[in-house]
Write an enzyme that holds these catalytic residues in place. Sequence first.
Site, short mmCIF file in Angstrom:
data_model
loop_
_atom_site.label_atom_id
_atom_site.label_comp_id
_atom_site.label_asym_id
_atom_site.label_seq_id
_atom_site.Cartn_x
_atom_site.Cartn_y
_atom_site.Cartn_z
N GLY A 294 68.01 16.31 12.90
CA GLY A 294 67.47 14.96 13.00
C GLY A 294 66.94 14.45 11.66
O GLY A 294 67.47 14.77 10.59
N SER A 295 65.84 13.71 11.72
CA SER A 295 65.38 12.93 10.56
C SER A 295 64.85 13.76 9.41
O SER A 295 64.61 13.20 8.33
CB SER A 295 64.31 11.95 11.01
OG SER A 295 64.84 11.02 11.94
N VAL A 296 64.62 15.06 9.58
CA VAL A 296 64.16 15.86 8.45
C VAL A 296 65.24 15.98 7.36
O VAL A 296 64.96 16.44 6.25
CB VAL A 296 63.70 17.26 8.89
CG1 VAL A 296 62.41 17.18 9.69
CG2 VAL A 296 64.77 17.97 9.69
N GLY A 636 61.83 6.94 15.22
CA GLY A 636 63.11 7.59 14.93
C GLY A 636 62.92 9.02 14.50
O GLY A 636 63.89 9.74 14.31
#
Length: 637
Positions: A294-296, A636
């Site tokens: 995901g967003s990492v 998000g």
Amino acid sequence: MNPPGRPFRPLPRSRPLWLAGVFALGFLAVLGRDIQVQYLQTGQLRAQGQMRYLHNQRLPAQRGVIFGDNGLPLAVNTAASTIWGDPKILGKHQDQWPQLAKALHLSVIELGQRLASGGADFAYLARQRPPSVGKTVRALGIPGVGVLPSSRSYFPLGAATTPLIGLVDQAHQGATGMELSYNQWLDAHPGSEEALYDGHGQIVQVLKVARLSHPGHAIHLTINPQMQYWAYMALLRSLHQFHARVGSAVLMNVHTGAILAMVSAPSCNPNQKGSCTAPADYVNNAVHQAFEPGSVMKPFAIAAALASHSVSPSQKFNVYHPLWVGGYPITDDVRHHILNIEHILKYSSCIGTAKIALLTPKRTLYNMYQAVGFGREPPLGLPGETAGVLPPWQSWGVARHATISIGYGVSVTTLQLAAAYASIANGGWYVRPHLFAGEKSQRHRVMPAWVANDLRRWLQSVARPGGTGILAAIPGYAVAGKTGTSNMANGKDGFYHHRTNATFVGFAPGPRPDLVMAVNLRGSHYSWNFGGIEAAPVFRYTMRRALRTLDVAPRCNIGGKFLDIRVPAGSDLHELALKYHSTSRYLEQINHLPSPQALQAGAFFQVPMPLGEKDFCRVQTPAVSRAQAEIWSEGGG
């Protein structure tokens, strides 16, 4: 006078001679056999006797000890007893089997099976039992039963280290984890001696030592036992609270690559008999479990774009409308309008990150991901290590070009995330992670220092009010990091709508980081299963104690050069400069402001430390309700 009808018959004179001859021959036969046994066959008969009563006895040796970074053991040997039996002798005393079986906590049937499974004159009845069991068996005095001193492994931290350190089997050989990977180094080499036993199975005399015993070698790790325990307890609590299936966390030194903690859950306590039966309880998820992060992943797409000058640090992006790629929309959970790069990270804007990625060549993005360790097998040599999945850039379509930047279509491990974020924290160097104390650090530059410095500063906003990682904030310390939440794939070209990979990766203290920590919880179906809700508190709890353990004082309590303040509404740069005895130009420089107009009311701002306020701390974790935390984490991340 002879009786009538029975005439007298005198005995033959030779009969006494024959009788004497028979007796003489018998005596000579016995004498001959005695001479044969006593003199002619003495060596052969003694050898046969030794075959019945001479055994090779095992001389135990200690397995190597595994130490933590402070010299405290993580796996140590304790005294134990090994009970063995001679099937030939013990088989003649079956009336005493019930007593022996009771002492060994076995049934009589199990005892018979173990005795039958051995050799002609030796069978293990029980291994690695407490010394009290050996003492009880010895007191029974049952013929054909022997007790040997031995050792078994004891793990002082119990379940906190099981997935990493591993387990040993009944033969005291490594079965999982480091115990398995480095078994040849840790393994002891027992000796043996020839001993003469009597008919009751007791040693009469030790004849000679056939082979000397050699203990195993010790291993000294970089793992800090206190940090390992704190990380495990925090991870386990979050795992249970949010009903996640598995979790893992890695704490690492950003300058040396030394791993200070590596934990996984669920786990088991190997010191309790029968507790480690489920394979999932001793899998090291930090290196074995790859997941869509995901967003990492967003900071590395931005790093590649900045380093290649595909975008500029001051560039802004319109993220109001969904971004359509490959027939599918990329959206943000919370709608924003115009965002700069710092706010794209702070609010975890998928639209903004995808737009930046599409402005950056595919190969440039791929090279950055690979440079920071994604798609490469970890160097630790642990069982089950995986490289994850990083598809070659030539196979990327427009959709994958965009979605990889927000953490879909790629899989990574928790260890890889920790090592990758360390390259941002230390100024752009990828440092090879390692577990062995004294190992020389290996590093190479993966991004320009100015890119890493900008990212490090921008990522601090994630853990401030309004950011998705507010629950990672630590009172008194500047924290930088990134949240990540991705829906789990269902294996049918789709995703579960209520099961997520929740991740947080951060480092502290923010301006000059020393430690980085990555946390992942997989399979949660809780209503607030975001990285900023599930994983960030694990970071906060562990990192706060780790910083105190390393004697890193809160930044505002050590007379540092700067102080973090919140910009009052209606203030301008000139007023702040006058208030804090500075200049507008200097404040622009230390806060990396592109212009005086970029100053934002309510934002955190660095100013010189005022005299007399060295013990004053403005950076505090705000009181956060669960509803606020849910709202903040829906950007998000």
